[in-house]
Design a protein around this motif. Sequence first.
Motif, mmCIF file in Angstrom:
data_model
loop_
_atom_site.group_PDB
_atom_site.id
_atom_site.type_symbol
_atom_site.label_atom_id
_atom_site.label_comp_id
_atom_site.label_asym_id
_atom_site.label_seq_id
_atom_site.Cartn_x
_atom_site.Cartn_y
_atom_site.Cartn_z
ATOM 1 N N THR A 44 0.554 -0.738 0.089
ATOM 2 C CA THR A 44 0.062 -0.087 -0.230
ATOM 3 C C THR A 44 0.765 1.098 0.277
ATOM 4 O O THR A 44 0.635 2.104 -0.731
ATOM 5 C CB THR A 44 -0.890 0.180 0.821
ATOM 6 O OG1 THR A 44 0.124 0.137 2.591
ATOM 7 C CG2 THR A 44 -1.919 -0.734 1.054
ATOM 8 N N HIS A 45 1.748 1.142 0.662
ATOM 9 C CA HIS A 45 3.242 2.388 0.733
ATOM 10 C C HIS A 45 4.169 1.871 1.008
ATOM 11 O O HIS A 45 4.276 0.588 1.626
ATOM 12 C CB HIS A 45 2.477 4.011 1.589
ATOM 13 C CG HIS A 45 2.385 3.323 2.811
ATOM 14 N ND1 HIS A 45 1.407 2.093 3.081
ATOM 15 C CD2 HIS A 45 2.856 4.083 4.267
ATOM 16 C CE1 HIS A 45 1.245 2.460 4.777
ATOM 17 N NE2 HIS A 45 2.291 3.841 4.935
ATOM 18 N N LEU A 46 5.071 2.459 1.625
ATOM 19 C CA LEU A 46 6.536 1.607 2.061
ATOM 20 C C LEU A 46 7.096 2.311 2.951
ATOM 21 O O LEU A 46 8.042 2.037 3.131
ATOM 22 C CB LEU A 46 7.620 2.360 0.476
ATOM 23 C CG LEU A 46 7.845 1.115 -0.693
ATOM 24 C CD1 LEU A 46 8.235 2.170 -1.832
ATOM 25 C CD2 LEU A 46 7.457 -0.011 -0.679
ATOM 26 N N HIS A 47 6.086 2.558 4.159
ATOM 27 C CA HIS A 47 7.035 2.774 5.280
ATOM 28 C C HIS A 47 7.084 1.945 6.455
ATOM 29 O O HIS A 47 6.339 0.234 5.739
ATOM 30 C CB HIS A 47 5.467 3.342 5.948
ATOM 31 C CG HIS A 47 5.536 5.183 5.240
ATOM 32 N ND1 HIS A 47 3.795 5.332 5.915
ATOM 33 C CD2 HIS A 47 6.413 5.932 5.271
ATOM 34 C CE1 HIS A 47 3.974 6.849 5.692
ATOM 35 N NE2 HIS A 47 5.161 6.851 5.286
ATOM 36 N N GLN A 48 7.814 1.947 6.613
ATOM 37 C CA GLN A 48 8.583 0.568 7.426
ATOM 38 C C GLN A 48 7.564 -0.604 7.648
ATOM 39 O O GLN A 48 8.345 -1.521 8.315
ATOM 40 C CB GLN A 48 10.235 0.287 8.292
ATOM 41 C CG GLN A 48 9.184 1.561 9.622
ATOM 42 C CD GLN A 48 10.365 1.526 10.601
ATOM 43 O OE1 GLN A 48 11.432 0.725 10.533
ATOM 44 N NE2 GLN A 48 10.282 2.617 11.332
ATOM 45 N N ASP A 49 6.603 0.050 9.000
ATOM 46 C CA ASP A 49 5.713 -1.134 8.774
ATOM 47 C C ASP A 49 4.489 -1.514 8.227
ATOM 48 O O ASP A 49 3.912 -2.498 8.167
ATOM 49 C CB ASP A 49 4.875 -0.910 10.125
ATOM 50 C CG ASP A 49 4.413 0.712 9.919
ATOM 51 O OD1 ASP A 49 5.189 2.102 9.050
ATOM 52 O OD2 ASP A 49 3.021 0.697 10.399
ATOM 53 N N HIS A 50 4.947 -1.194 6.897
ATOM 54 C CA HIS A 50 4.505 -2.904 6.006
ATOM 55 C C HIS A 50 5.588 -3.169 4.671
ATOM 56 O O HIS A 50 5.030 -4.316 4.090
ATOM 57 C CB HIS A 50 3.464 -1.033 4.882
ATOM 58 C CG HIS A 50 2.899 -0.494 5.784
ATOM 59 N ND1 HIS A 50 1.088 -0.945 6.097
ATOM 60 C CD2 HIS A 50 2.501 0.203 6.815
ATOM 61 C CE1 HIS A 50 0.667 -0.508 6.401
ATOM 62 N NE2 HIS A 50 1.537 0.726 7.208
ATOM 63 N N ASP A 51 6.639 -2.342 4.374
ATOM 64 C CA ASP A 51 7.895 -2.926 3.860
ATOM 65 C C ASP A 51 8.288 -3.701 4.639
ATOM 66 O O ASP A 51 10.144 -4.269 4.308
ATOM 67 C CB ASP A 51 8.720 -2.333 2.334
ATOM 68 C CG ASP A 51 9.362 -0.934 3.807
ATOM 69 O OD1 ASP A 51 9.617 -1.201 4.604
ATOM 70 O OD2 ASP A 51 9.861 -0.431 2.459
ATOM 71 N N GLY B 144 -2.386 10.826 0.420
ATOM 72 C CA GLY B 144 -2.671 11.766 1.592
ATOM 73 C C GLY B 144 -1.907 11.243 2.590
ATOM 74 O O GLY B 144 -0.510 12.093 3.302
ATOM 75 N N HIS B 145 -2.014 9.568 3.468
ATOM 76 C CA HIS B 145 -0.740 9.433 4.692
ATOM 77 C C HIS B 145 0.477 9.693 3.551
ATOM 78 O O HIS B 145 2.031 9.515 4.277
ATOM 79 C CB HIS B 145 -1.697 7.801 4.622
ATOM 80 C CG HIS B 145 -0.663 7.846 5.708
ATOM 81 N ND1 HIS B 145 0.239 7.573 7.160
ATOM 82 C CD2 HIS B 145 0.472 6.619 5.606
ATOM 83 C CE1 HIS B 145 0.606 7.385 7.930
ATOM 84 N NE2 HIS B 145 1.119 6.427 6.945
ATOM 85 N N SER B 146 0.175 9.341 2.372
ATOM 86 C CA SER B 146 1.436 8.949 1.656
ATOM 87 C C SER B 146 1.369 10.056 0.552
ATOM 88 O O SER B 146 0.262 8.857 -0.094
ATOM 89 C CB SER B 146 2.908 8.031 2.019
ATOM 90 O OG SER B 146 2.380 6.906 0.521
ATOM 91 N N GLY C 85 -4.460 0.052 3.464
ATOM 92 C CA GLY C 85 -3.188 0.641 4.735
ATOM 93 C C GLY C 85 -2.987 1.213 5.225
ATOM 94 O O GLY C 85 -4.160 1.366 5.970
ATOM 95 N N ASP C 86 -3.035 2.466 5.079
ATOM 96 C CA ASP C 86 -2.298 3.673 6.115
ATOM 97 C C ASP C 86 -3.900 5.080 5.921
ATOM 98 O O ASP C 86 -4.127 5.926 6.295
ATOM 99 C CB ASP C 86 -1.681 4.375 7.227
ATOM 100 C CG ASP C 86 -0.479 3.466 7.662
ATOM 101 O OD1 ASP C 86 -1.623 2.000 7.612
ATOM 102 O OD2 ASP C 86 0.387 3.436 7.984
ATOM 103 N N ALA C 87 -4.591 4.525 4.778
ATOM 104 C CA ALA C 87 -5.622 5.899 4.340
ATOM 105 C C ALA C 87 -5.935 6.472 5.669
ATOM 106 O O ALA C 87 -6.856 7.446 5.059
ATOM 107 C CB ALA C 87 -6.814 5.026 3.364
HETATM 108 ZN ZN LIG Z 1 2.350 4.431 7.177
#
Ligand SMILES: [Zn+2]
Length: 287
Positions: free
Chosen positions: A112-119, A194-196, A216-218
Amino acid sequence: MKIHAIETGKVKITKNWRIGRGNGLKRFKNTLFDSEFTEWLPIYVWVIEHPEGLIVIDTGIPVDANKRIWFPPFMPLVQRAAKFKMTPEQEVGSQLRQLGLSPNDVRWVVLTHLHQDHDGGLHHFPNAEFVVSFKEWEMAAGIKGRMNGYLNQRWPDWFKPRFVDFDSQKPFGPFTGHHTLTQAGDIHLVPTPGHSPGHLSVILVEDDLMSILFAGDASYTEELLIEQKADGIGADPDVQQETHRKILKYAEQHHTVYLPSHDPGAKERLENRIPINKDLELEAQAV
Ligand SMILES: [Zn+2]
C-alpha cells in the motif's frame, strides 16, 4: 476465498500523529513532539488465498524496527514518536508457515506504501512479484527517499517492484485510476493518497453484494475515515480527506468491509463481513 489477518506486531504513535493538529510545519512538529501516545495498535498483513495464487498485502514490521537511525537528522524524533513491539516469530514468513502456507508460493505482494511497518518483511518473499505505485516509489527510492524518511537501506538488493502508474489508467468508481491485478478481474488497486503521496488501497470484489477494501493507512481506523480526520504525518491533510470522501462514496455504492492496517476492529469485521457502519456515517454528516 480464504482471507487471513496476520498481526506482525504492534505500534504506538503520538496522539497528534493519529489525528493531526495544526498546519504545515507546525503540524509536523505537533506530531513529533507530542508527549501523549495512543494505545498499542495492531500491524496487520492480509493474505488472500486466490485461485490465481497467493496474494499478500503489505509485509509488516521487521524485528529490528526500533534500532536507532541517525539519518536524516529528524529520524530519532520520528522513532521517539512511533514505537514498535514485536518478536521474531511474529514476522510474516513464520506466521504464513504456521497457517500451512509457504512464503515461496506467494505470487503477488502488493504494498500500500513503503513505510517500514508495511515493507518490513520483503525478504520473506524472494519469488513474488511486488507491486507498488510509481508515485510512492519516486518518493521512497534513493537518497531522496532517505531524506523523506523512508528506510530504503533495509530493502533487499533484489527488490525491484512492478510499478502502477494510476495517472494513465481509467477511473474505478470514485477513484481517479485503477489497476486490475487478477485475470478474474476481482482485485483492483486504486490510488488513495494522503498518508503518503503514492499510497494505494486494494479492493477485492467478492460478489455483487460485498467488497473488501484493504486500506493500508488511508486512515488508521474506520471511525477516523467516517469522521474524515487526517493523520499528522501525511504532507497534505486535504488530500487525505479527499481520499476519505472517495472511499465513503465507494462504500455508499457497495457493501464495503473496510480494513485499515492498524485498526483494532479490522480482524473481526473481516471475519464477520461487517460493512462500513452506515449509521455512524449519517451521524458524522449530521454534525
Ligand atoms: Zn504508513
